[in-house]
Design a protein around this motif. Structure first.
Motif, PDB file in Angstrom:
ATOM      1  N   PRO A 110      25.112 -44.576 -24.640  1.00 45.58           N
ATOM      2  CA  PRO A 110      24.002 -45.063 -25.473  1.00 45.58           C
ATOM      3  C   PRO A 110      24.040 -46.581 -25.604  1.00 45.58           C
ATOM      4  O   PRO A 110      25.114 -47.191 -25.518  1.00 45.58           O
ATOM      5  N   PRO A 111      22.889 -47.216 -25.822  1.00 48.83           N
ATOM      6  CA  PRO A 111      22.852 -48.682 -25.993  1.00 48.83           C
ATOM      7  C   PRO A 111      23.350 -49.065 -27.389  1.00 48.83           C
ATOM      8  O   PRO A 111      22.576 -49.359 -28.298  1.00 48.83           O
ATOM      9  N   MET A 112      24.664 -49.051 -27.547  1.00 52.73           N
ATOM     10  CA  MET A 112      25.289 -49.327 -28.837  1.00 52.73           C
ATOM     11  C   MET A 112      26.159 -50.577 -28.760  1.00 52.73           C
ATOM     12  O   MET A 112      26.808 -50.818 -27.756  1.00 52.73           O
ATOM     13  N   ARG A 113      26.169 -51.328 -29.823  1.00 51.02           N
ATOM     14  CA  ARG A 113      27.088 -52.465 -29.903  1.00 51.02           C
ATOM     15  C   ARG A 113      28.518 -51.968 -30.112  1.00 51.02           C
ATOM     16  O   ARG A 113      28.751 -50.930 -30.714  1.00 51.02           O
ATOM     17  N   ASN A 114      29.450 -52.722 -29.586  1.00 57.07           N
ATOM     18  CA  ASN A 114      30.882 -52.477 -29.781  1.00 57.07           C
ATOM     19  C   ASN A 114      31.380 -51.240 -29.046  1.00 57.07           C
ATOM     20  O   ASN A 114      32.405 -50.675 -29.394  1.00 57.07           O
ATOM     21  N   LEU A 115      30.651 -50.824 -27.999  1.00 55.74           N
ATOM     22  CA  LEU A 115      31.099 -49.670 -27.224  1.00 55.74           C
ATOM     23  C   LEU A 115      32.118 -50.065 -26.158  1.00 55.74           C
ATOM     24  O   LEU A 115      32.940 -49.260 -25.753  1.00 55.74           O
ATOM     25  N   ARG A 116      32.048 -51.334 -25.717  1.00 55.16           N
ATOM     26  CA  ARG A 116      32.974 -51.905 -24.726  1.00 55.16           C
ATOM     27  C   ARG A 116      33.001 -51.103 -23.438  1.00 55.16           C
ATOM     28  O   ARG A 116      33.914 -50.326 -23.166  1.00 55.16           O
ATOM     29  N   VAL A 117      31.982 -51.308 -22.623  1.00 52.72           N
ATOM     30  CA  VAL A 117      31.914 -50.662 -21.317  1.00 52.72           C
ATOM     31  C   VAL A 117      32.196 -51.691 -20.247  1.00 52.72           C
ATOM     32  O   VAL A 117      31.575 -52.745 -20.207  1.00 52.72           O
ATOM     33  N   ALA A 118      33.150 -51.387 -19.360  1.00 47.90           N
ATOM     34  CA  ALA A 118      33.465 -52.295 -18.258  1.00 47.90           C
ATOM     35  C   ALA A 118      32.370 -52.239 -17.222  1.00 47.90           C
ATOM     36  O   ALA A 118      31.743 -51.206 -17.014  1.00 47.90           O
ATOM     37  N   SER A 119      32.119 -53.351 -16.551  1.00 47.27           N
ATOM     38  CA  SER A 119      31.129 -53.386 -15.476  1.00 47.27           C
ATOM     39  C   SER A 119      31.841 -53.228 -14.139  1.00 47.27           C
ATOM     40  O   SER A 119      33.057 -53.247 -14.050  1.00 47.27           O
ATOM     41  N   THR A 120      31.048 -53.124 -13.073  1.00 47.66           N
ATOM     42  CA  THR A 120      31.628 -53.021 -11.736  1.00 47.66           C
ATOM     43  C   THR A 120      32.034 -54.379 -11.189  1.00 47.66           C
ATOM     44  O   THR A 120      32.555 -54.466 -10.088  1.00 47.66           O
ATOM     45  N   ALA A 208      21.190 -24.008 -38.972  1.00 45.95           N
ATOM     46  CA  ALA A 208      21.792 -23.253 -40.072  1.00 45.95           C
ATOM     47  C   ALA A 208      23.161 -22.707 -39.684  1.00 45.95           C
ATOM     48  O   ALA A 208      24.090 -22.684 -40.505  1.00 45.95           O
ATOM     49  N   GLY A 209      23.291 -22.277 -38.439  1.00 47.14           N
ATOM     50  CA  GLY A 209      24.584 -21.794 -37.978  1.00 47.14           C
ATOM     51  C   GLY A 209      25.631 -22.888 -37.962  1.00 47.14           C
ATOM     52  O   GLY A 209      26.801 -22.663 -38.324  1.00 47.14           O
ATOM     53  N   LEU A 210      25.239 -24.078 -37.547  1.00 43.51           N
ATOM     54  CA  LEU A 210      26.168 -25.207 -37.554  1.00 43.51           C
ATOM     55  C   LEU A 210      26.587 -25.555 -38.984  1.00 43.51           C
ATOM     56  O   LEU A 210      27.757 -25.868 -39.242  1.00 43.51           O
ATOM     57  N   ALA A 211      25.631 -25.489 -39.905  1.00 47.86           N
ATOM     58  CA  ALA A 211      25.944 -25.787 -41.305  1.00 47.86           C
ATOM     59  C   ALA A 211      27.000 -24.828 -41.842  1.00 47.86           C
ATOM     60  O   ALA A 211      27.888 -25.222 -42.617  1.00 47.86           O
ATOM     61  N   GLU A 212      26.940 -23.561 -41.433  1.00 46.88           N
ATOM     62  CA  GLU A 212      27.936 -22.585 -41.874  1.00 46.88           C
ATOM     63  C   GLU A 212      29.323 -22.906 -41.328  1.00 46.88           C
ATOM     64  O   GLU A 212      30.332 -22.512 -41.919  1.00 46.88           O
ATOM     65  N   LEU A 213      29.378 -23.631 -40.204  1.00 43.73           N
ATOM     66  CA  LEU A 213      30.660 -24.067 -39.650  1.00 43.73           C
ATOM     67  C   LEU A 213      31.131 -25.384 -40.261  1.00 43.73           C
ATOM     68  O   LEU A 213      32.196 -25.890 -39.908  1.00 43.73           O
ATOM     69  N   GLY A 214      30.303 -25.953 -41.157  1.00 44.07           N
ATOM     70  CA  GLY A 214      30.647 -27.216 -41.779  1.00 44.07           C
ATOM     71  C   GLY A 214      30.208 -28.433 -41.007  1.00 44.07           C
ATOM     72  O   GLY A 214      30.627 -29.559 -41.311  1.00 44.07           O
ATOM     73  N   VAL A 215      29.355 -28.244 -39.989  1.00 41.07           N
ATOM     74  CA  VAL A 215      28.873 -29.359 -39.168  1.00 41.07           C
ATOM     75  C   VAL A 215      27.581 -29.905 -39.764  1.00 41.07           C
ATOM     76  O   VAL A 215      26.586 -29.174 -39.901  1.00 41.07           O
ATOM     77  N   ALA A 216      27.577 -31.182 -40.131  1.00 39.35           N
ATOM     78  CA  ALA A 216      26.375 -31.840 -40.637  1.00 39.35           C
ATOM     79  C   ALA A 216      25.599 -32.446 -39.476  1.00 39.35           C
ATOM     80  O   ALA A 216      26.191 -32.904 -38.497  1.00 39.35           O
ATOM     81  N   VAL A 217      24.272 -32.441 -39.574  1.00 39.50           N
ATOM     82  CA  VAL A 217      23.425 -32.932 -38.486  1.00 39.50           C
ATOM     83  C   VAL A 217      22.423 -33.946 -39.039  1.00 39.50           C
ATOM     84  O   VAL A 217      21.765 -33.689 -40.052  1.00 39.50           O
ATOM     85  N   TYR A 218      22.326 -35.092 -38.387  1.00 39.04           N
ATOM     86  CA  TYR A 218      21.360 -36.125 -38.738  1.00 39.04           C
ATOM     87  C   TYR A 218      20.332 -36.199 -37.617  1.00 39.04           C
ATOM     88  O   TYR A 218      20.613 -36.726 -36.534  1.00 39.04           O
ATOM     89  N   LEU A 219      19.140 -35.652 -37.869  1.00 33.34           N
ATOM     90  CA  LEU A 219      18.065 -35.641 -36.879  1.00 33.34           C
ATOM     91  C   LEU A 219      17.215 -36.902 -37.006  1.00 33.34           C
ATOM     92  O   LEU A 219      17.199 -37.559 -38.050  1.00 33.34           O
ATOM     93  N   ASP A 220      16.469 -37.199 -35.941  1.00 38.20           N
ATOM     94  CA  ASP A 220      15.612 -38.389 -35.922  1.00 38.20           C
ATOM     95  C   ASP A 220      16.404 -39.636 -36.311  1.00 38.20           C
ATOM     96  O   ASP A 220      15.917 -40.511 -37.015  1.00 38.20           O
ATOM     97  N   ASN A 221      17.643 -39.708 -35.860  1.00 36.31           N
ATOM     98  CA  ASN A 221      18.499 -40.842 -36.155  1.00 36.31           C
ATOM     99  C   ASN A 221      19.087 -41.381 -34.856  1.00 36.31           C
ATOM    100  O   ASN A 221      19.410 -40.615 -33.953  1.00 36.31           O
ATOM    101  N   ARG A 222      19.241 -42.686 -34.812  1.00 35.11           N
ATOM    102  CA  ARG A 222      19.825 -43.334 -33.632  1.00 35.11           C
ATOM    103  C   ARG A 222      21.082 -44.089 -34.046  1.00 35.11           C
ATOM    104  O   ARG A 222      21.084 -44.812 -35.048  1.00 35.11           O
ATOM    105  N   ALA A 223      22.143 -43.900 -33.295  1.00 35.56           N
ATOM    106  CA  ALA A 223      23.363 -44.673 -33.518  1.00 35.56           C
ATOM    107  C   ALA A 223      23.206 -46.015 -32.809  1.00 35.56           C
ATOM    108  O   ALA A 223      22.977 -46.054 -31.602  1.00 35.56           O
ATOM    109  N   ARG A 224      23.330 -47.110 -33.566  1.00 34.09           N
ATOM    110  CA  ARG A 224      23.093 -48.414 -32.944  1.00 34.09           C
ATOM    111  C   ARG A 224      24.355 -49.249 -32.772  1.00 34.09           C
ATOM    112  O   ARG A 224      24.348 -50.235 -32.022  1.00 34.09           O
ATOM    113  N   ALA A 225      25.437 -48.896 -33.446  1.00 31.44           N
ATOM    114  CA  ALA A 225      26.662 -49.692 -33.298  1.00 31.44           C
ATOM    115  C   ALA A 225      27.856 -48.871 -33.759  1.00 31.44           C
ATOM    116  O   ALA A 225      27.729 -47.954 -34.576  1.00 31.44           O
ATOM    117  N   LEU A 226      29.016 -49.217 -33.195  1.00 33.05           N
ATOM    118  CA  LEU A 226      30.275 -48.687 -33.680  1.00 33.05           C
ATOM    119  C   LEU A 226      30.953 -49.748 -34.530  1.00 33.05           C
ATOM    120  O   LEU A 226      30.837 -50.950 -34.262  1.00 33.05           O
TER     121      LEU A 226
END
Length: 414
Positions: A110-120, A208-226
């Motif tokens: 993803p196009p995120m800051r602080n991901l540190r990807v090496a180039s070729t 709903a099944g994921l919620a029963e496993l304790g997994v939270a989900v953020y929809l319509d959200n974009r991760a922009r940085a670490l």
């Protein structure tokens, strides 16, 4: 042209199926596979089950047939299409009567800051000639057994994990990490989970099944940085909210590995373009699996890779089969979040749609019929009828008069 020696670049699911089919059809043909992973061929679709410890790594190995030679830990550096030759990273050169590119696909970052990807630029190359990854400590891709092993080693010491991407891979990874006792959150840009395969009601049941496993989900959200300097400490979302995390899984989709083919002058679009014999733009060079593009489509699914491997094996052993495309099918079967989906999720005007939902059990079933043919289906929770339905879909067989019966009775249609 008589084919006696075939070289295969890649040792994944498509390559293994091809080698096995060639051996079954003509044991006089030798197949040499060059895989840059350290492991012999394995079923990549079961990686999450290895991570969750449902299976050991050895249990997901794939057969290649008695006449195939598999060279692991070997990177192919260049393809000479005119000579049908492969040059390995150590300088070895091998020529063949035919070459099959089964280079697969690599993770999309993803196009995120602080991901540190090496180039070729440094000259470092990974699988299929693509750039190698150099990620911030605590950040993991999830595409290989090596990735799986790294995640398994990191999970016991992790307090909170964030999975970036809510497709099939992301949901599988989240479910596996939750089974290991890690608190998990999913960040997904789309309006609902697994939108390539599920409609909104099915995704709601999965949520709903994921919620029963304790997994939270953020929809319509974009991760922009670490966040974090020496290692990751969290994920900053586009709305400014920060999720604390010491373990990140990147599950943002995959991209066909085409660098080797492009450098060799083959026709490449999204994937390596092939015809109905799985031939590329160069005579004697073929492509199958996640790296191949047919009629504008790159399927990226195991069923399509195996279809292509079967057709190419038949072609190279004298058969007359032609590839006409594959019907998309996806299945996750382990644990409480069982999912099966096939065909397009939407219905056309005039289609008949049957739905059965049980919100108390997070179960949902949907069939889309065009006349007396099944053109799509989604099953969440109960997969007891999945085998019969997918067979009807694959074979394009006529359905019985009461399709609702197919959803309720296992084995009602064979």
């Amino acid at each position: 042209m008589s084919v006696v020696r075939v070289g295969v670049v890649g040792a994944g699911m498509a390559a293994a199926r091809f080698a096995q089919q060639v051996a079954a059809r003509d044991p006089g043909i030798s197949v040499t596979m060059f895989g840059d992973e350290a492991h012999p061929p394995y079923n990549r679709a079961l990686l999450a089950d290895v991570l969750s410890t449902r299976f050991g790594a050895e249990a997901i190995g794939l057969p290649v047939g008695p006449t195939a030679v598999v060279r692991v830990g070997v990177r192919v550096a260049a393809l000479d299409a005119r000579r049908r030759a492969l040059r390995l990273a150590d300088g070895e050169v091998h020529t063949f009567d035919a070459i099959v590119l089964a280079t697969g696909a690599g993770p999309v970052l993803p196009p995120m800051r602080n991901l540190r990807v090496a180039s070729t630029a440094s000259g470092s190359a990974g699988r299929g000639g693509e750039p190698s990854l150099d990620l911030l400590a605590g950040v993991h891709a999830f595409r290989s057994l090596a990735d799986c092993a790294a995640l398994a080693a990191a999970a016991p010491g992790a307090e909170r994990a964030v999975v970036i991407g809510g497709g099939v891979l992301g949901v599988s990874a989240a479910r596996a990490l939750a089974a290991l006792g890690v608190a998990v959150e999913i960040v997904h840009q789309g309006p609902h989970l697994m939108e390539r395969h599920l409609d909104a009601p099915a995704a709601a049941a999965l949520l709903a099944g994921l919620a029963e496993l304790g997994v939270a989900v953020y929809l319509d959200n974009r991760a922009r940085a670490l966040t974090g300097t020496d290692r990751v400490t969290g994920v900053e979302l586009a709305n400014g909210h920060v999720l604390d995390a010491d373990l990140i899984v990147l599950a943002c989709g995959v991209r066909p590995r085409v660098a080797l083919a492009r450098d060799a002058g083959l026709r490449v679009d999204t994937g390596i373009v092939v015809d109905d014999r799985l031939g590329t733009s160069a005579d004697g060079i073929h492509a199958i699996g996640d790296c191949a593009e047919f009629a504008g489509d790159v399927h990226g699914l195991a069923a399509a890779a195996w279809d292509q491997a079967d057709v190419l094996a038949a072609h190279l052993t004298g058969g007359g089969q032609r590839y006409a495309g594959s019907r998309p099918m996806m299945r996750l079967t382990a644990g409480p979040l069982a999912v099966a989906a096939f065909g397009a999720t939407g219905a056309r005007a005039g289609d008949d749609v049957v739905r059965v939902a049980d919100p108390t059990r997070n179960a949902y079933k949907k069939l889309v019929m065009r006349g007396d043919r099944l053109v799509a289906g989604i099953l969440i929770g109960d997969l007891s009828t999945a085998g019969a339905l997918t067979r009807a879909f694959e074979r394009d067989d006529p359905l019985p008069a009461d399709p609702l019966h197919l959803l309720a009775v296992p084995g009602a249609y064979r």
